[in-house]
Design a protein around this motif. Sequence first.
Motif, PDB file in Angstrom:
ATOM      1  N   ARG A  53     -10.735   5.461   8.437  1.00 43.69           N
ATOM      2  CA  ARG A  53     -11.536   4.710   9.402  1.00 43.69           C
ATOM      3  C   ARG A  53     -11.207   5.203  10.812  1.00 43.69           C
ATOM      4  NH1 ARG A  53     -13.094  -1.578   9.238  1.00 43.69           N
ATOM      5  NH2 ARG A  53     -14.909  -1.230  10.525  1.00 43.69           N
ATOM      6  N   ASN A  54     -12.232   5.608  11.532  1.00 38.87           N
ATOM      7  CA  ASN A  54     -12.069   6.056  12.923  1.00 38.87           C
ATOM      8  C   ASN A  54     -10.957   7.100  13.070  1.00 38.87           C
ATOM      9  OD1 ASN A  54     -14.068   4.251  13.629  1.00 38.87           O
ATOM     10  ND2 ASN A  54     -12.600   2.608  14.057  1.00 38.87           N
ATOM     11  N   GLY A  55     -10.915   8.036  12.143  1.00 41.16           N
ATOM     12  CA  GLY A  55      -9.948   9.138  12.255  1.00 41.16           C
ATOM     13  C   GLY A  55      -8.566   8.818  11.726  1.00 41.16           C
ATOM     14  N   LYS A  56      -8.328   7.554  11.321  1.00 39.76           N
ATOM     15  CA  LYS A  56      -7.020   7.220  10.746  1.00 39.76           C
ATOM     16  C   LYS A  56      -7.181   7.019   9.245  1.00 39.76           C
ATOM     17  CE  LYS A  56      -5.091   4.756  14.690  1.00 39.76           C
ATOM     18  NZ  LYS A  56      -4.685   3.447  15.184  1.00 39.76           N
ATOM     19  N   TRP A  57      -6.145   7.379   8.490  1.00 41.79           N
ATOM     20  CA  TRP A  57      -6.154   7.221   7.039  1.00 41.79           C
ATOM     21  C   TRP A  57      -5.197   6.092   6.659  1.00 41.79           C
ATOM     22  CZ3 TRP A  57      -8.994  10.397   3.542  1.00 41.79           C
ATOM     23  CH2 TRP A  57      -9.792  11.348   4.194  1.00 41.79           C
ATOM     24  N   PHE A  58      -5.718   5.125   5.918  1.00 40.87           N
ATOM     25  CA  PHE A  58      -4.938   3.934   5.560  1.00 40.87           C
ATOM     26  C   PHE A  58      -4.668   3.956   4.060  1.00 40.87           C
ATOM     27  CE2 PHE A  58      -7.350   3.030   9.332  1.00 40.87           C
ATOM     28  CZ  PHE A  58      -6.423   2.416  10.165  1.00 40.87           C
ATOM     29  N   LEU A  59      -3.391   3.896   3.704  1.00 43.58           N
ATOM     30  CA  LEU A  59      -2.975   3.966   2.303  1.00 43.58           C
ATOM     31  C   LEU A  59      -2.407   2.599   1.912  1.00 43.58           C
ATOM     32  CD1 LEU A  59      -2.652   6.299   0.145  1.00 43.58           C
ATOM     33  CD2 LEU A  59      -0.333   6.566   0.993  1.00 43.58           C
ATOM     34  N   TYR A  60      -3.088   1.934   0.970  1.00 42.07           N
ATOM     35  CA  TYR A  60      -2.646   0.604   0.526  1.00 42.07           C
ATOM     36  C   TYR A  60      -1.827   0.790  -0.746  1.00 42.07           C
ATOM     37  CZ  TYR A  60      -5.821  -0.758   4.112  1.00 42.07           C
ATOM     38  OH  TYR A  60      -6.421  -0.884   5.340  1.00 42.07           O
TER      39      TYR A  60
END
Length: 459
Positions: free
Chosen positions: A109-116
């Motif tokens: 999202r918006n250039g950031k990668w979020f790992l759950y």
Amino acid sequence: MKNKLLISAALAAVAIDCSALNPIVQTIYTADPAPVVHDGVCYLYTSHDEDVLVKNFFTMKDWRCFSSTDMVNWTDHGAVATLYDFKWAGSGWGGGFENGAWAVQCIERNGKWFLYCPLQGRGIGVLVSTNGPFGPFTDPIGKPLIGGDNIDPTVFIDDDGQAYLSWGNPKCWYAKLNQDMISLDTSIGNKGLVAYDMTVEAFGKRSKEDPKRPTSYEEGPWLYKRNALYYLFFAGGPISEHLGYSTGPSPIGPWKYGGVVLPTQGGSFTDHPGVVDYKGKTYLFYHDAALPGGGGFKRSVCVDELKFNPDGSVVQMNMTKEGAAPGAMLNPYQRVEAETMAWESGIKTAKSDDVGVYVTDIHNGAYIRVCSVDFGDKGASKFLASVASATDGAAIELRLDGLSGELIGILKVKPTGALDKWKTQSCRVKGAKGVHDLYLKFTGNSSPLMNFDWWKFNK
Ligand code: FUB
């Protein structure tokens, strides 16, 4: 002439028929597939079953990433996150820093990668990378995003920008994520957490009575949208698991049970769905126990095309050995990482600060198969490879369409002095035209023969 044409048509078909390509990773045991498409590339995050089990149970320490542009040849990016990325992972049960890296999902999202990331018994954490899909990932909140014994997060961003998490066993839960993707909208539910009513209408009737689990929902939810319909795929019970699905008018339902997608198969008592659209098709990722030595705690990720009926219902399918058909041709005239492969035998991958992921532990007779390589009409004249070798007599045979297929060249690898001293070496190539599966076969008497970082052909 007619016969000749038929033969060349048949050969062309062989060249792009990548049969027996499941499981898609053979160098390690992988599980809990989580695909995500970004900028034309399909990234596949997985959990990782260790070769040596502790207490004959899930033994899982890190999360892996692979990528593909054709659903057949996958590039190994190694471990992108581990339990050590969470300072709080050592506390509570679940095996501390040594164990419990269960089913993950990643989103951009918006250039950031979020790992759950679920840490078995300790909750669900979130890691962020500002440097792309392979990290480095860091923990921006220093504590669980969702505490307690919660597992199997799926993350989904709807067209209006609202992001959702769903997770859980034995119940399925959801939360709305704030725009920052690292905090929950606490205006709903219990501090942001909402449990679905586990009704038979929503998740189907369980075929075996279980007071804790009245429906066929077990774990591993996966949110997906197709046309205007939302889908919640999930691993269904009783054990051994199958894959089922429900549909609804929003990412939080109300859900209506749709049926079985993939019946219990494959020899692993768990399964886990991951669904993604790519280049005009929809794919279902799942896991089985098909690799040698495989089982419930040594699983392997597979992929097959998923089909829908005109009314949006899912066409039930079976696990296959063939896997997905190639969705694109591979260009051999640009650098191809050695760890890009459709199939291999007898090799491993490793990661170094110097060159990133490379192929290692290579012995006589080992090979890598790369599918649907398009050499073009004029063909290739030269093969180049970055190798490191501490032995004499190692070679890479280049063959087309089979391990004993046409030999188009042999790279006689000269010793470079050490297995971490990399040199680009080359050989002449003849007969590589059109589309073929390329086999890179390693030969030589000493072991290990070499390390191998990348290759390419010249026209
Ligand atoms: O991989 C560990 C657990 O097994 C996952 O969290 C579940 O979905 C099941 O696949």
